[in-house]
Design a protein around this motif. Structure first.
Motif, PDB file in Angstrom:
ATOM      1  N   THR A   1       0.634  -1.526  -0.063  1.00  0.00           N
ATOM      2  CA  THR A   1      -0.127   0.179  -0.535  1.00  0.00           C
ATOM      3  C   THR A   1       1.135   1.554  -0.207  1.00  0.00           C
ATOM      4  O   THR A   1       0.472   2.157  -0.169  1.00  0.00           O
ATOM      5  CB  THR A   1      -0.569  -0.032   1.455  1.00  0.00           C
ATOM      6  OG1 THR A   1      -0.262   0.131   2.387  1.00  0.00           O
ATOM      7  CG2 THR A   1      -1.298  -0.622   1.696  1.00  0.00           C
TER       8      THR A   1
ATOM      9  N   ASP B   1       1.697   1.175  -3.722  1.00  0.00           N
ATOM     10  CA  ASP B   1      -0.026   2.373  -3.754  1.00  0.00           C
ATOM     11  C   ASP B   1      -1.160   1.921  -4.052  1.00  0.00           C
ATOM     12  O   ASP B   1      -2.036   1.595  -4.745  1.00  0.00           O
ATOM     13  CB  ASP B   1       0.249   3.201  -4.745  1.00  0.00           C
ATOM     14  CG  ASP B   1      -0.274   4.490  -4.283  1.00  0.00           C
ATOM     15  OD1 ASP B   1      -0.911   4.580  -3.019  1.00  0.00           O
ATOM     16  OD2 ASP B   1      -0.690   5.389  -5.472  1.00  0.00           O
ATOM     17  N   LYS B   2      -1.012   0.389  -3.811  1.00  0.00           N
ATOM     18  CA  LYS B   2      -2.316  -0.806  -3.198  1.00  0.00           C
ATOM     19  C   LYS B   2      -3.286   0.645  -2.753  1.00  0.00           C
ATOM     20  O   LYS B   2      -2.897   0.568  -1.637  1.00  0.00           O
ATOM     21  CB  LYS B   2      -2.151  -1.680  -3.011  1.00  0.00           C
ATOM     22  CG  LYS B   2      -1.865  -2.868  -3.823  1.00  0.00           C
ATOM     23  CD  LYS B   2      -2.018  -4.609  -3.662  1.00  0.00           C
ATOM     24  CE  LYS B   2      -1.295  -4.858  -5.007  1.00  0.00           C
ATOM     25  NZ  LYS B   2      -1.471  -7.113  -4.385  1.00  0.00           N
ATOM     26  N   SER B   3      -4.691   0.412  -2.991  1.00  0.00           N
ATOM     27  CA  SER B   3      -5.798   0.857  -2.670  1.00  0.00           C
ATOM     28  C   SER B   3      -6.102   0.038  -0.917  1.00  0.00           C
ATOM     29  O   SER B   3      -5.842  -0.644  -0.691  1.00  0.00           O
ATOM     30  CB  SER B   3      -6.963   1.393  -3.265  1.00  0.00           C
ATOM     31  OG  SER B   3      -7.875   0.067  -3.409  1.00  0.00           O
TER      32      SER B   3
ATOM     33  N   LYS C   1      -8.492  -0.606  -0.098  1.00  0.00           N
ATOM     34  CA  LYS C   1     -10.243  -1.167   0.100  1.00  0.00           C
ATOM     35  C   LYS C   1      -9.266  -2.561  -1.127  1.00  0.00           C
ATOM     36  O   LYS C   1      -9.788  -4.052  -0.504  1.00  0.00           O
ATOM     37  CB  LYS C   1     -10.454  -0.864  -1.817  1.00  0.00           C
ATOM     38  CG  LYS C   1     -12.261  -1.438  -1.605  1.00  0.00           C
ATOM     39  CD  LYS C   1     -12.639  -0.488  -2.620  1.00  0.00           C
ATOM     40  CE  LYS C   1     -14.164  -1.294  -2.827  1.00  0.00           C
ATOM     41  NZ  LYS C   1     -15.128  -0.410  -3.885  1.00  0.00           N
TER      42      LYS C   1
ATOM     43  N   LYS D   1      -1.048   6.927   4.439  1.00  0.00           N
ATOM     44  CA  LYS D   1      -1.689   5.990   3.620  1.00  0.00           C
ATOM     45  C   LYS D   1      -1.844   5.427   5.169  1.00  0.00           C
ATOM     46  O   LYS D   1      -3.009   4.187   4.937  1.00  0.00           O
ATOM     47  CB  LYS D   1      -0.544   5.731   3.380  1.00  0.00           C
ATOM     48  CG  LYS D   1      -1.680   4.007   2.279  1.00  0.00           C
ATOM     49  CD  LYS D   1      -2.177   4.914   0.999  1.00  0.00           C
ATOM     50  CE  LYS D   1      -2.540   4.106  -0.180  1.00  0.00           C
ATOM     51  NZ  LYS D   1      -1.862   3.621  -0.836  1.00  0.00           N
TER      52      LYS D   1
END
Lengths: 405, 489
Positions: A176, A182-184, A186, A213
């Motif tokens: 993330t 940069d995974k969300s 969600k 984040k």
């Protein structure tokens, strides 16, 4: 020292006992007792008949001039301390009857510092570190155990539970990080759901370490893990800890309060978290674990002081503690290939074990670890802290080593 | 806690002449140094006169630690144990790092004994500029033969300067050993059953002051009574050995804590002696039984050494003042010696080197500038690596209060403000014709702050200093040219 007036000699206690055996009874008058030694003065009158047997003469001759001073028996009381305070108990996971997935783990709950005062109610717990992406940077002696499952975090978790008896799993949502994938939040939550399906042990939920984040990732994961009493890792002063606190209270989780080797900082952080609405019984403190040889003495001091304050009754810092023992694998003495230092597959687990044991003896209750050898060792030694003195049968002959081949 | 002694309490007993012969400007200053253990009573010539005998005794009593300092060895090398005053190292440092002894069996051949003794004496593991070593040799009477025992003692004493521990439960064998040993040995061990015989042997040979006697029992009350008896018989250098149980080490840790707490918090002088523990029991235990590492390695000897190191580390954390071990592999002893070094550092003094500018390998105006911290481990690791890899650079050592890179980044000491001050104080700008600083990868997050505050360009380098040589060979010329290009326009 016993001075026998009649014989004009100094006798030891053994000689006196021998005399008593012969004559059956000795009347003693005018006793003088000195603090340093016991002097029994046997007066010449009234006379006592002491048969001069050869046996007695022999004993005295054997001992020659060497006399051993006897001392009266001294008493000793085990130095048990009474503590005003206690360490809070924190629960992870929930039984099925309460809507959880089954496995429940508890840490803390101590009312004493040492086992002879009161054995620990709960053994120290180890939570295996796993990552949501393969970690090529892991040293080979650790990677060899997980190489086949690193592409699939669910398989990774299963392996930790099945093969290595993990009490808990710590998932680090590394991907993330904006600089990595940069995974969300969600997407992280989706993985969290899968993990909860894959194994029934409680979870520690970690982000990537990005302060912007992490609160978002933790919040999203907390929601899908609602009611499972996970540990959100972490809340600290560098990020929006209120968001983490809100998520914990809304979705029924615990919070890891991370501070840097300073008991006062830990106290301040706890106070802020409580002011933000967090139940103090949901806090686990992490005062930072410096690896062996890389500042471990700072961690020793911070943890010892926090545990002592808690037991003395400071209710702002009487929470159980956690240690990022995995940090030990970053020490170059542990991972570096170096012929002069011998095989690193021996050094690496020892570095993690030594770091962990040191933290355990300072009062740490929860261990985040990587190496299966280190995990097993720490768990077995941890269990001894919950046994009562004398409860475990011991087989060691303490002196056998002297004559070993 | 025992009552606190102040410098004033000591001062009252001093001659108050301010003669300066002790090396300090005044008697009060001397009193302070005595209290801090930085001076000894013998430094005052007046205290050594008969008139002051009583006062001297009183002062010694006042400043004696609740755990007696006991040593064995010879004029060249001593193993010193105990001397501690506190339960936790944050209160005041622990003194006298735990001596570690290694066993030698008297069943070995002369050649083997020689080699093993040399191996123990020459063992060294260097870290943070300090040479970490082993401290004594345990000659164990495995043969049960007095002649072999005596021979082994003679070989070891001829071959090395190491302090010696004689190990046998038989007082008659120890008696024979004491006749040949030249140094002041530690004797392992008297039990409740043999104590009288040991006392008799020591008295007969008139060695009351020339030996350290280990008292062994798994019962603290028994140890206390044994120690009282020894003291009454003039044997005052004692060591207590509660049994070491590797299968449930908590038992031994409990005994250690109870002994230490009795001495320090309950002021029980009979238990105020150093504690000896036996990780060697873990070694032999693991050869015969299951232990946590079994199943991970095929080699039983490896498993046994791992278990031995683990038990040694646990004991070091809870008051072991001396250890007897078996393994001499560097990989086994590294964590044990490192932990010992950490536990016995003075918490009042950070593990730091002088901050400033260190030229490495004769650098010039085109050489790179690298920024590290003044944590001594970081410093010695970095300079050691640079030397090995022929790195030429200007090493800026920042005052992070003796904290490592990652710790000082997290704690905020590794920052732009500090970097700026360091650059100004060292005058590095006049020594190089560029304005580029290389940061360790662990400090990448501070890059912006340092660039803002200093105006220098920051390059994030490698994670570990061992990779710096390679990094510079591949990148430095390019970095320097790019910077020059950019700053020309």
């Amino acid at each position: 020292m016993i001075y026998n007036d009649r014989l004009g000699e100094v006798m030891d206690l053994n000689a006196l006992i021998k005399i008593i055996e012969k004559v059956g009874k000795i009347e003693i008058e005018n006793i003088v007792i000195d603090a340093e030694e016991l002097i029994i003065n046997i007066p010449s009158s009234p006379p006592i008949t002491i048969p001069q047997t050869p046996a007695l003469k022999e004993t005295l001759a054997e001992e020659g001039l060497i006399k051993i001073k006897e001392v009266p028996e001294l008493d000793w009381e085990p130095p048990i301390e009474k503590y005003k305070g206690y360490i809070r108990e924190v629960q992870f996971g929930k039984p099925k009857s309460e809507g959880g997935r089954g496995k429940v783990v508890k840490i803390g709950g101590q009312r004493a510092l040492y086992r002879f005062e009161d054995p620990q109610p709960n053994p120290p717990v180890v939570t295996f570190d796993i990552f949501d992406i393969p970690m090529p940077g892991l040293p080979k002696p650790i990677r060899q155990y997980f190489q086949d499952v690193m592409e699939d975090p669910c398989e990774w978790a299963r392996k930790c539970v099945k093969d290595f008896g993990a009490d808990m799993i710590t998932i680090h949502h590394i991907s993330t990080d904006p600089k990595i994938k940069d995974k969300s939040p969600k997407e992280a939550a989706k993985l969290m759901e899968d993990l909860l399906q894959a194994v029934d042990v409680p979870f520690v939920i970690g982000g990537s370490g990005n302060p912007q984040k992490d609160p978002l990732v933790l919040e999203a994961c907390a929601e899908v893990a609602e009611g499972d009493r996970c540990l959100l890792a972490s809340a600290n002063l560098e990020l929006d800890y209120k968001k983490v606190v809100d998520a914990a209270m809304k979705y029924d989780h615990n919070v890891l309060a991370w501070s840097i080797m300073d008991p006062n900082m830990a106290r301040d952080l706890n106070r802020k978290l409580i002011e933000a609405g967090l139940d103090p019984n949901r806090i686990v403190m992490d005062p930072t674990t410096c690896a062996l040889g890389y500042g471990i003495e700072f961690s020793i001091n911070a943890m010892t002081r926090l545990r002592l304050s808690g037991l003395k009754g400071d209710e702002v810092v009487n929470m159980p503690m956690s240690s990022g023992t995995t940090n030990a694998n970053g020490a170059r003495e542990a991972w570096m290939v170096n012929k002069e230092w011998g095989p690193r597959e021996y050094r690496l687990p020892l570095w993690e074990i030594t770091t962990g044991i040191t933290m355990m003896l300072c009062g740490v209750d929860l261990f985040m670890m990587l190496n299966p050898i280190a995990v097993k060792t720490l768990k077995e030694i941890g269990k001894t802290l919950t046994t009562k003195p004398g409860e475990v049968k011991l087989n060691t002959n303490n002196y056998e080593w002297i004559t070993c081949p | 806690m025992p009552k606190k002694i102040s410098a004033m309490d000591i001062y009252k007993l001093l001659p108050k002449t301010n003669c300066k012969k002790c090396g300090y400007p005044s008697c009060m200053a001397f009193a302070t140094k005595l209290l801090e253990k930085e001076a000894t009573v013998d430094q005052c010539p007046i205290l050594n006169t008969p008139k002051f005998e009583k006062n001297k005794k009183k002062i010694i009593e006042m400043i004696s630690p609740p755990v007696k300092e006991v040593w064995f060895g010879n004029s060249e090398k001593r193993a010193v144990m105990g001397g501690d005053e506190v339960m936790y190292r944050y209160q005041l440092s622990f003194f006298n790092p735990t001596p570690i002894g290694i066993d030698i069996s008297d069943n070995l051949s002369e050649e083997e004994i020689k080699n093993k003794a040399k191996e123990i004496e020459n063992f060294v593991f260097e870290r943070t500029g300090e040479k970490l070593r082993l401290d004594f040799i345990v000659i164990r009477n495995a043969s049960k033969d007095a002649e072999k025992f005596k021979k082994a003692i003679e070989i070891v004493e001829k071959e090395t300067k190491m302090p010696i521990c004689l190990a046998s439960l038989d007082p008659n064998i120890i008696k024979e050993g004491l006749k040949v040993v030249k140094s002041k040995p530690m004797i392992y061990a008297a039990t409740k059953e043999t104590l009288n015989d040991f006392i008799r042997v020591i008295k007969e040979l008139k060695k009351e002051k020339d030996v350290v006697l280990v008292l062994s029992s798994n019962n603290v009350k028994e140890l206390k009574n044994m120690s009282a008896k020894c003291l009454a018989n003039g044997i005052e250098d004692l060591v207590l050995e509660p049994h070491t149980y590797p299968e449930n080490i908590a038992e031994t840790l409990d005994l250690n804590v109870m002994i230490r707490r009795s001495a320090i918090e309950r002021e029980d002088k009979y238990l105020g002696f150093p504690i000896l523990n036996l990780p060697i029991n873990a070694y032999y235990y693991a050869l015969k039984h299951e232990c946590p590492m079994s199943g991970f390695f095929d080699d039983k000897d490896v498993v046994a050494k791992m278990f031995e190191a683990t038990i040694a580390d646990a004991l070091l954390n809870r008051y072991a003042d001396a250890l007897i071990m078996h393994g001499t592999d560097i990989w086994e002893l590294m964590p044990v010696l490192t932990l010992r070094q950490c536990i016995y550092t003075d918490p009042r003094k950070p593990q730091a080197v002088e901050p400033g500018l260190y030229p490495i390998g004769n650098p010039d105006e085109n050489s790179p500038v690298i920024l590290t911290t003044n944590f001594s481990l970081t410093f010695y690791t970095v300079t050691g690596d640079f030397e090995k890899d022929n790195v030429r650079c200007w090493l800026l050592v920042m005052d992070t209060g003796g904290k490592a890179v990652d710790v000082s980044v997290a704690g905020g000491q590794y920052n732009g403000e500090n970097a700026k001050r360091l650059i100004e104080e060292t005058g590095i700008a006049e020594k190089v014709n560029h304005r580029v600083i290389i940061l360790p990868a662990l400090a990448a997050s501070t890059r912006g702050d340092i660039e803002d505050k200093t105006g220098w360009t920051c390059i994030v380098g490698t994670r570990d200093s061992s990779q710096v040589g390679d990094f510079l060979r591949k990148n430095w010329d390019k970095i320097l040219n790019e910077w020059r290009e950019k700053n020309r326009s």
